[in-house]
Design a protein around this motif. Structure first.
Motif, PDB file in Angstrom:
ATOM      1  N   PHE A 187      69.651  38.202 155.597  1.00 15.52           N
ATOM      2  CA  PHE A 187      70.679  37.211 155.323  1.00 15.52           C
ATOM      3  C   PHE A 187      70.591  36.022 156.281  1.00 15.52           C
ATOM      4  O   PHE A 187      70.770  34.869 155.877  1.00 15.52           O
ATOM      5  N   ILE A 188      70.329  36.300 157.547  1.00 12.80           N
ATOM      6  CA  ILE A 188      70.228  35.205 158.516  1.00 12.80           C
ATOM      7  C   ILE A 188      69.062  34.288 158.163  1.00 12.80           C
ATOM      8  O   ILE A 188      69.175  33.060 158.192  1.00 12.80           O
ATOM      9  N   SER A 189      67.920  34.890 157.811  1.00 16.30           N
ATOM     10  CA  SER A 189      66.754  34.105 157.407  1.00 16.30           C
ATOM     11  C   SER A 189      67.053  33.306 156.140  1.00 16.30           C
ATOM     12  O   SER A 189      66.723  32.120 156.041  1.00 16.30           O
ATOM     13  N   ALA A 190      67.694  33.950 155.159  1.00 18.18           N
ATOM     14  CA  ALA A 190      68.017  33.277 153.896  1.00 18.18           C
ATOM     15  C   ALA A 190      68.989  32.134 154.109  1.00 18.18           C
ATOM     16  O   ALA A 190      68.872  31.071 153.477  1.00 18.18           O
ATOM     17  N   MET A 191      69.941  32.305 155.011  1.00 16.51           N
ATOM     18  CA  MET A 191      70.925  31.262 155.259  1.00 16.51           C
ATOM     19  C   MET A 191      70.259  30.006 155.816  1.00 16.51           C
ATOM     20  O   MET A 191      70.577  28.886 155.428  1.00 16.51           O
ATOM     21  N   GLY A 192      69.302  30.218 156.727  1.00 16.10           N
ATOM     22  CA  GLY A 192      68.574  29.071 157.256  1.00 16.10           C
ATOM     23  C   GLY A 192      67.752  28.379 156.187  1.00 16.10           C
ATOM     24  O   GLY A 192      67.727  27.145 156.101  1.00 16.10           O
ATOM     25  N   SER A 193      67.086  29.163 155.316  1.00 16.76           N
ATOM     26  CA  SER A 193      66.245  28.580 154.253  1.00 16.76           C
ATOM     27  C   SER A 193      67.073  27.822 153.231  1.00 16.76           C
ATOM     28  O   SER A 193      66.613  26.815 152.674  1.00 16.76           O
ATOM     29  N   ALA A 194      68.276  28.299 152.959  1.00 20.50           N
ATOM     30  CA  ALA A 194      69.128  27.677 151.945  1.00 20.50           C
ATOM     31  C   ALA A 194      70.063  26.627 152.536  1.00 20.50           C
ATOM     32  O   ALA A 194      70.894  26.062 151.807  1.00 20.50           O
ATOM     33  N   SER A 195      69.936  26.368 153.840  1.00 24.95           N
ATOM     34  CA  SER A 195      70.788  25.378 154.531  1.00 24.95           C
ATOM     35  C   SER A 195      72.272  25.681 154.355  1.00 24.95           C
ATOM     36  O   SER A 195      73.094  24.781 154.169  1.00 24.95           O
ATOM     37  N   LEU A 196      72.599  26.969 154.409  1.00 26.87           N
ATOM     38  CA  LEU A 196      73.994  27.385 154.349  1.00 26.87           C
ATOM     39  C   LEU A 196      74.536  27.545 155.770  1.00 26.87           C
ATOM     40  O   LEU A 196      73.776  27.711 156.718  1.00 26.87           O
ATOM     41  N   ARG A 197      75.865  27.514 155.918  1.00 22.39           N
ATOM     42  CA  ARG A 197      76.498  27.624 157.219  1.00 22.39           C
ATOM     43  C   ARG A 197      77.230  28.953 157.326  1.00 22.39           C
ATOM     44  O   ARG A 197      77.683  29.521 156.326  1.00 22.39           O
ATOM     45  N   PHE A 198      77.368  29.439 158.549  1.00 20.67           N
ATOM     46  CA  PHE A 198      78.079  30.688 158.766  1.00 20.67           C
ATOM     47  C   PHE A 198      79.520  30.612 158.292  1.00 20.67           C
ATOM     48  O   PHE A 198      80.094  31.610 157.854  1.00 20.67           O
TER      49      PHE A 198
END
Length: 261
Positions: A187-198
């Motif tokens: 999830f952490i990797s995917a969040m960075g790839s998708a430019s999503l924020r915590f």
């Protein structure tokens, strides 16, 4: 030919034959190619890099194990179900993934690689706080992995197959899922790839830590390479290389808002 030399010549030929036989056991049967290592096709463990070649934590780890063991390993990105099938049927010679009963039964366990945290991620504002809260909810799951026994066996939870962790998080952020289950690093990797924020997500439900293991195919059992791979794995765990690979690959660090309550 001098008959007195025949016993010596015979001994030499038998020795060469035994050496060739031992070397053949290290390689796929009938092949002079490197052994095939199936890497699961999920970032950050395995994915296609900018130059079109496989990259990721498990790719790097296989390269390191290959160097330390002197057993050539050619990495190939493979979906999880196919990797399980091909290693147990001797099509591929090695794989790394979360502990699985089918691999424990059909392949040869070399050793534990690391342990990963299994979590249920939630959209911002979600009031879900436990596994019981998922009853009747729609949860995005990846095809192939098994994450948590109680979750997997509960028919009251609506499990929707999703193609990747990026899709899981995007569907969460758009309100198309109530939750998504997986490995924290996914999830952490995917969040960075998708430019999503915590801030897009609520605090996750932390379930358990699961072992990640290295297996080789049944044809590799008791071969010199299986022994050397086990020693190499022990070495990279002992000196902290596996932990460093995780830190280096996953550069998008979690913030305070994602710490489990």
């Amino acid at each position: 030919m001098n008959q007195r030399r025949l016993p010596w010549l015979t001994a030499v030929l038998l020795g060469l034959s035994a050496l060739a036989s031992a070397q053949d056991r290290v390689k796929p049967e009938g092949s002079g190619k490197p052994m095939l290592a199936d890497v699961i096709d999920i970032a950050p463990w395995g994915h296609i890099g900018p130059e079109g070649q496989p990259v990721g934590v498990y790719v790097s780890l296989f390269k390191r194990l290959s160097d330390l063991s002197a057993c050539p390993l050619e990495q190939r990105l493979t979906p999880i179900p196919r990797a399980v099938t091909e290693v147990t049927r001797n099509v591929a010679q090695a794989t790394i993934m979360l502990d699985r009963a089918d691999l424990n039964a059909g392949a040869v366990e070399v050793g534990e690689v690391t342990r990963l945290q299994i979590e249920v991620w939630l959209p911002n504002g979600s009031k879900l706080r436990s596994l019981d809260d998922l009853v009747g909810k729609t949860v995005g799951v990846l095809r192939g992995p098994t994450y948590h026994e109680a979750f997997d066996r509960d028919p009251r939870i609506k499990k929707i197959p999703v193609t990747s962790p990026i899709n899981q998080l995007e569907m969460l952020s758009k309100g198309r899922l109530d939750a998504a289950i997986g490995v924290r690093e996914n999830f952490i990797s995917a969040m960075g790839s998708a430019s999503l924020r915590f801030e897009t997500f609520a605090s996750p439900i932390v379930l358990e830590q699961r072992k990640v293991k290295l297996w080789v195919s049944p044809s590799m059992r008791d071969t010199p390479c299986a022994v050397r791979l086990a020693k190499a794995l022990t070495e990279v765990r002992r000196n902290g290389e596996v932990d460093k690979m995780l830190r280096d690959i996953i550069s998008y660090s979690p913030g305070e808002s994602l710490k489990a309550k």
